[in-house]
Design a protein around this motif. Structure first.
Motif, PDB file in Angstrom:
ATOM      1  N   ALA A 308       0.857  -1.174   0.000  1.00 34.26           N
ATOM      2  CA  ALA A 308       0.000   0.000   0.000  1.00 34.26           C
ATOM      3  C   ALA A 308       0.894   1.225   0.000  1.00 34.26           C
ATOM      4  O   ALA A 308       2.062   1.161   0.390  1.00 34.26           O
ATOM      5  N   SER A 309       0.343   2.343  -0.433  1.00 31.82           N
ATOM      6  CA  SER A 309       1.107   3.588  -0.433  1.00 31.82           C
ATOM      7  C   SER A 309       0.147   4.754  -0.295  1.00 31.82           C
ATOM      8  O   SER A 309      -1.067   4.618  -0.524  1.00 31.82           O
ATOM      9  N   ALA A 310       0.693   5.896   0.089  1.00 31.48           N
ATOM     10  CA  ALA A 310      -0.100   7.113   0.200  1.00 31.48           C
ATOM     11  C   ALA A 310       0.836   8.299   0.061  1.00 31.48           C
ATOM     12  O   ALA A 310       2.018   8.225   0.412  1.00 31.48           O
ATOM     13  N   ALA A 311       0.312   9.404  -0.445  1.00 34.22           N
ATOM     14  CA  ALA A 311       1.098  10.621  -0.600  1.00 34.22           C
ATOM     15  C   ALA A 311       0.269  11.809  -0.143  1.00 34.22           C
ATOM     16  O   ALA A 311      -0.933  11.886  -0.411  1.00 34.22           O
ATOM     17  N   GLY A 312       0.934  12.727   0.552  1.00 33.37           N
ATOM     18  CA  GLY A 312       0.250  13.927   1.009  1.00 33.37           C
ATOM     19  C   GLY A 312       1.041  14.614   2.089  1.00 33.37           C
ATOM     20  O   GLY A 312       2.105  14.136   2.517  1.00 33.37           O
ATOM     21  N   ASP A 313       0.554  15.756   2.514  1.00 35.74           N
ATOM     22  CA  ASP A 313       1.166  16.461   3.635  1.00 35.74           C
ATOM     23  C   ASP A 313       1.255  15.493   4.813  1.00 35.74           C
ATOM     24  O   ASP A 313       0.255  14.908   5.237  1.00 35.74           O
ATOM     25  N   LEU A 314       2.447  15.322   5.347  1.00 34.21           N
ATOM     26  CA  LEU A 314       2.654  14.221   6.292  1.00 34.21           C
ATOM     27  C   LEU A 314       1.959  14.438   7.629  1.00 34.21           C
ATOM     28  O   LEU A 314       1.564  13.468   8.284  1.00 34.21           O
ATOM     29  N   SER A 315       1.790  15.683   8.046  1.00 36.45           N
ATOM     30  CA  SER A 315       0.993  15.902   9.262  1.00 36.45           C
ATOM     31  C   SER A 315      -0.441  15.434   9.038  1.00 36.45           C
ATOM     32  O   SER A 315      -1.034  14.740   9.874  1.00 36.45           O
ATOM     33  N   VAL A 316      -0.997  15.806   7.902  1.00 31.70           N
ATOM     34  CA  VAL A 316      -2.364  15.375   7.580  1.00 31.70           C
ATOM     35  C   VAL A 316      -2.426  13.858   7.484  1.00 31.70           C
ATOM     36  O   VAL A 316      -3.378  13.222   7.966  1.00 31.70           O
ATOM     37  N   VAL A 317      -1.401  13.255   6.875  1.00 31.29           N
ATOM     38  CA  VAL A 317      -1.361  11.791   6.763  1.00 31.29           C
ATOM     39  C   VAL A 317      -1.438  11.147   8.136  1.00 31.29           C
ATOM     40  O   VAL A 317      -2.245  10.231   8.366  1.00 31.29           O
ATOM     41  N   PHE A 318      -0.616  11.608   9.060  1.00 30.89           N
ATOM     42  CA  PHE A 318      -0.583  10.960  10.380  1.00 30.89           C
ATOM     43  C   PHE A 318      -1.894  11.139  11.129  1.00 30.89           C
ATOM     44  O   PHE A 318      -2.432  10.177  11.704  1.00 30.89           O
ATOM     45  N   TRP A 319      -2.433  12.364  11.153  1.00 29.93           N
ATOM     46  CA  TRP A 319      -3.683  12.570  11.889  1.00 29.93           C
ATOM     47  C   TRP A 319      -4.816  11.764  11.255  1.00 29.93           C
ATOM     48  O   TRP A 319      -5.616  11.130  11.972  1.00 29.93           O
ATOM     49  N   SER A 320      -4.877  11.771   9.936  1.00 30.00           N
ATOM     50  CA  SER A 320      -5.954  11.051   9.244  1.00 30.00           C
ATOM     51  C   SER A 320      -5.773   9.538   9.356  1.00 30.00           C
ATOM     52  O   SER A 320      -6.760   8.795   9.499  1.00 30.00           O
ATOM     53  N   LEU A 321      -4.525   9.082   9.294  1.00 24.64           N
ATOM     54  CA  LEU A 321      -4.276   7.645   9.420  1.00 24.64           C
ATOM     55  C   LEU A 321      -4.635   7.160  10.822  1.00 24.64           C
ATOM     56  O   LEU A 321      -5.139   6.037  10.990  1.00 24.64           O
ATOM     57  N   SER A 322      -4.409   7.996  11.809  1.00 25.93           N
ATOM     58  CA  SER A 322      -4.784   7.613  13.166  1.00 25.93           C
ATOM     59  C   SER A 322      -6.292   7.407  13.272  1.00 25.93           C
ATOM     60  O   SER A 322      -6.770   6.436  13.886  1.00 25.93           O
ATOM     61  N   THR A 323      -7.054   8.300  12.646  1.00 30.24           N
ATOM     62  CA  THR A 323      -8.514   8.124  12.618  1.00 30.24           C
ATOM     63  C   THR A 323      -8.894   6.834  11.901  1.00 30.24           C
ATOM     64  O   THR A 323      -9.755   6.066  12.365  1.00 30.24           O
ATOM     65  N   ALA A 324      -8.233   6.587  10.773  1.00 28.99           N
ATOM     66  CA  ALA A 324      -8.522   5.367  10.006  1.00 28.99           C
ATOM     67  C   ALA A 324      -8.186   4.115  10.803  1.00 28.99           C
ATOM     68  O   ALA A 324      -8.885   3.093  10.703  1.00 28.99           O
ATOM     69  N   CYS A 325      -7.122   4.169  11.615  1.00 30.76           N
ATOM     70  CA  CYS A 325      -6.758   3.008  12.442  1.00 30.76           C
ATOM     71  C   CYS A 325      -7.851   2.704  13.467  1.00 30.76           C
ATOM     72  O   CYS A 325      -8.164   1.532  13.739  1.00 30.76           O
ATOM     73  N   GLY A 326      -8.421   3.779  14.033  1.00 31.18           N
ATOM     74  CA  GLY A 326      -9.527   3.565  14.971  1.00 31.18           C
ATOM     75  C   GLY A 326     -10.717   2.911  14.287  1.00 31.18           C
ATOM     76  O   GLY A 326     -11.333   1.983  14.835  1.00 31.18           O
ATOM     77  N   GLU A 327     -11.012   3.349  13.089  1.00 24.37           N
ATOM     78  CA  GLU A 327     -12.144   2.778  12.348  1.00 24.37           C
ATOM     79  C   GLU A 327     -11.886   1.347  11.910  1.00 24.37           C
ATOM     80  O   GLU A 327     -12.827   0.545  11.796  1.00 24.37           O
ATOM     81  N   ALA A 328     -10.584   1.014  11.683  1.00 18.73           N
ATOM     82  CA  ALA A 328     -10.238  -0.341  11.235  1.00 18.73           C
ATOM     83  C   ALA A 328     -10.086  -1.322  12.387  1.00 18.73           C
ATOM     84  O   ALA A 328      -9.867  -2.514  12.161  1.00 18.73           O
ATOM     85  N   GLY A 329     -10.170  -0.830  13.596  1.00 20.45           N
ATOM     86  CA  GLY A 329     -10.068  -1.708  14.754  1.00 20.45           C
ATOM     87  C   GLY A 329      -8.654  -2.141  15.093  1.00 20.45           C
ATOM     88  O   GLY A 329      -8.443  -3.248  15.609  1.00 20.45           O
ATOM     89  N   VAL A 330      -7.703  -1.279  14.828  1.00 19.83           N
ATOM     90  CA  VAL A 330      -6.312  -1.601  15.194  1.00 19.83           C
ATOM     91  C   VAL A 330      -6.217  -1.725  16.713  1.00 19.83           C
ATOM     92  O   VAL A 330      -6.695  -0.850  17.448  1.00 19.83           O
ATOM     93  N   LYS A 331      -5.605  -2.824  17.182  1.00 20.02           N
ATOM     94  CA  LYS A 331      -5.479  -3.077  18.609  1.00 20.02           C
ATOM     95  C   LYS A 331      -4.003  -3.277  18.958  1.00 20.02           C
ATOM     96  O   LYS A 331      -3.417  -4.322  18.640  1.00 20.02           O
ATOM     97  N   PRO A 332      -3.378  -2.289  19.594  1.00 18.77           N
ATOM     98  CA  PRO A 332      -1.976  -2.430  19.975  1.00 18.77           C
ATOM     99  C   PRO A 332      -1.696  -3.673  20.807  1.00 18.77           C
ATOM    100  O   PRO A 332      -0.576  -4.190  20.776  1.00 18.77           O
ATOM    101  N   SER A 333      -2.697  -4.178  21.512  1.00 17.21           N
ATOM    102  CA  SER A 333      -2.486  -5.375  22.328  1.00 17.21           C
ATOM    103  C   SER A 333      -2.118  -6.579  21.475  1.00 17.21           C
ATOM    104  O   SER A 333      -1.444  -7.509  21.946  1.00 17.21           O
ATOM    105  N   SER A 334      -2.522  -6.575  20.196  1.00 15.62           N
ATOM    106  CA  SER A 334      -2.262  -7.731  19.340  1.00 15.62           C
ATOM    107  C   SER A 334      -0.793  -7.859  18.957  1.00 15.62           C
ATOM    108  O   SER A 334      -0.352  -8.924  18.530  1.00 15.62           O
TER     109      SER A 334
END
Length: 548
Positions: A308-334
């Motif tokens: 996978a890949s993505a391009a964009g302003d990296l601050s926007v990438v990180f904040w938006s990716l964090s939201t996407a991780c919450g929606e995808a059910g990312v669990k650090p415990s795993s």
């Protein structure tokens, strides 16, 4: 429309509007109006002893301040001497504008002094390389140069001026210094990355220089800490997670890259430093899936197909990716046990360093130098690496406390950057320690610019790891052929005496116990000071062929 005294005034006024505070140069008659413009605009002029140092200083200014740097080079050899600096800025994505002199248009084609068509030479290593068409357009052309240099993906721009145009009257140009609009990443791309992370058991984050250059260091740290991801930085990504941070696993790099099932690389190419993007695959395990994230589509890997890949302003990438991780059910415990494994491995490696960092071996082991440097290095120190084996140890054992404080030549690997980088660092960070780590080979490229440090009263501590050879070549040649040629340098060459002869200070160190006191004298001196340390020529930095 109001007219400037000459086109040099117009060029410098636009440069100043884009945040340029210093013009780095080596004197040349073709560009006198630019100097006159700098005097009129009260812009600092800092003159060096070799044009490469002017461009390296401009590049380091851009990397430290995240504002464009400016180098002014005279025609012909002035510009060809600066080519390595421009190439380095190209590979580092540094927003640098290089202005060049050019033989007069009125004499063009008749064999004028230093007559050369420069833009075709610079075209492959710049975002834009061109000649101002006339005196009236120079202010506008300079604005185009700066606007192009700072737009994603950042990089160098070359612009030269016919000498007779530069001396002619020119309209004052009012620069429109708008910030480039942030490039928004594709939400679907980020959702795909989040799904990969939700499936991963052994993820690793890699942060590169563009995270710093994109002013995304806060968002990057927040992303790693929120999702409890282990981080390996390179380049100016160092310090985004400070030394000692529980998620910083630089010292477990080999284990991390060998066993990872997902590697997310942000803000750096998938080049030789990262094994060209091939991770995992050890002990029968499958290759890791790779995600590549960059600040512009042009920087995404094309030699391989990331998962996978993505391009964009990296601050926007990180904040938006964090939201996407919450929606995808990312669990650090795993993957918590994986993070613990890497953290424990990193801690064990650091503990295992203690013996060599305090080594009493004679000749001096290079690691002892870094053991002593760590005792006197301030949290906000700017550390600059210019060398091979000796500086490779720095990359492993010097972990910055703050982002943006590490400078090395980057993937182009050009030696001789050190003095130009040091000049820029001292100007950009006037209250910080500036430490230049030199191999003895690298010292030969630019040590004359200690004169620049002295003349402009710029104190820098230089540490030369002097093993009397080209270590990156001698040891491999011995391994391949059983002999070596063109790999010897003078043992214990007195580079420190070169510095003292130029008005600085220095000393030769041959015993481990002498290193610490010598470094303290250097930092206390308040002048350019070189600690010339004779290191063991038999010790070679351990490396493999992939960069992993």
């Amino acid at each position: 429309m109001e007219s400037a005294k000459h086109a040099g005034d117009a060029a410098v006024a636009v440069s100043k509007a884009y945040g340029v505070e210093t013009m780095f140069t080596l004197s040349g008659g073709h560009v006198f109006p630019l100097y006159d413009g700098a005097v009129h605009e009260e812009m600092r002029i800092l003159d060096v002893r070799h044009e490469q140092s002017a461009v390296f200083a401009a590049e380091a200014t851009a990397r430290l301040t995240r504002k464009p740097g400016l180098a002014v080079l005279t025609a012909g050899p002035g510009i060809t001497n600066g080519v390595s600096g421009v190439a380095t800025a190209h590979f580092n994505g540094s927003p640098v504008v290089v202005m060049g002199g050019r033989a007069p248009q009125s004499r063009w084609g008749s064999g004028a002094l230093q007559e050369m068509d420069h833009p075709p030479l610079l075209d492959p290593i710049t975002k834009l390389s061109f000649t101002a068409s006339d005196a009236e357009s120079i202010g506008q052309d300079v604005e185009v140069a700066f606007r192009t240099a700072i737009a994603p993906h950042r990089g160098p721009v070359f612009l030269d001026f016919y000498m007779d145009h530069l001396f002619s009257p020119s309209p004052t140009h009012l620069a429109r210094t708008q910030t480039p609009s942030p490039l928004e990443p594709d939400p679907d791309d980020l959702a795909g990355i989040a799904r990969l992370l939700a499936e991963a058991e052994r993820p690793v984050l890699v942060y590169g220089s563009d995270v710093w250059m994109d002013r995304a260091e806060e968002a990057a740290r927040d992303f790693a800490e929120t999702w409890r991801l282990p981080v390996i930085p390179n380049g100016q990504g160092r310090g985004i997670l400070p030394s000692g941070h529980e998620l910083l696993v630089t010292r477990a790099r080999g284990l991390a890259f060998a066993q990872a099932d997902l590697v997310i690389v942000v803000g750096t190419p998938l080049d030789f430093r990262l094994g060209y993007g091939w991770f995992g695959g050890k002990d029968g395990a499958p290759l890791a899936r790779v995600v590549h994230i960059a600040d512009a589509p042009s920087q995404l890997a094309t030699h391989m197909q990331p998962a996978a890949s993505a391009a964009g302003d990296l601050s926007v990438v990180f904040w938006s990716l964090s939201t996407a991780c919450g929606e995808a059910g990312v669990k650090p415990s795993s993957y918590a046990s994986w993070v613990s494994k890497l953290s424990e491995a990193a801690a064990a490696a650091i503990a295992g360093d203690a013996e060599l960092l305090a080594s009493e071996a004679d000749p001096i082991h290079p690691m002892r130098v870094y053991g002593e440097l760590g005792k006197v290095l301030a949290d906000d120190a700017v550390v600059i690496g210019d060398g091979g084996d000796f500086v490779s140890y720095a990359g492993k054992y010097v972990e910055p406390k703050q982002p943006g404080n590490w400078l090395d030549p980057g993937p182009y690997g050009c030696l001789g950057t050190g003095l130009g980088y040091s000049i820029a660092a001292r100007l950009a960070r006037p209250s910080s320690q500036v430490v230049l780590l030199l191999g003895d080979g690298a010292a030969g490229f630019s040590l004359m610019d200690v004169d620049t440090l002295v003349r402009h009263k710029l104190p820098v501590v230089m540490i030369c790891g002097n093993n009397g050879m080209w270590g990156l070549e001698k040891h491999p040649m011995q391994l391949l052929y059983g002999y070596d040629v063109a790999a010897e340098l003078q043992p214990q060459c007195r580079y420190d005496q070169v510095v003292t002869a130029l008005g600085g200070g220095g000393e030769l160190v041959t015993k481990p116990s002498e290193i610490g006191p010598a470094l303290r004298r250097a930092f206390d001196s308040g002048i350019p000071y070189l600690v010339n340390i004779a290191t063991d020529p038999q010790v070679a930095y351990p490396r493999n062929t992939t960069g992993v």
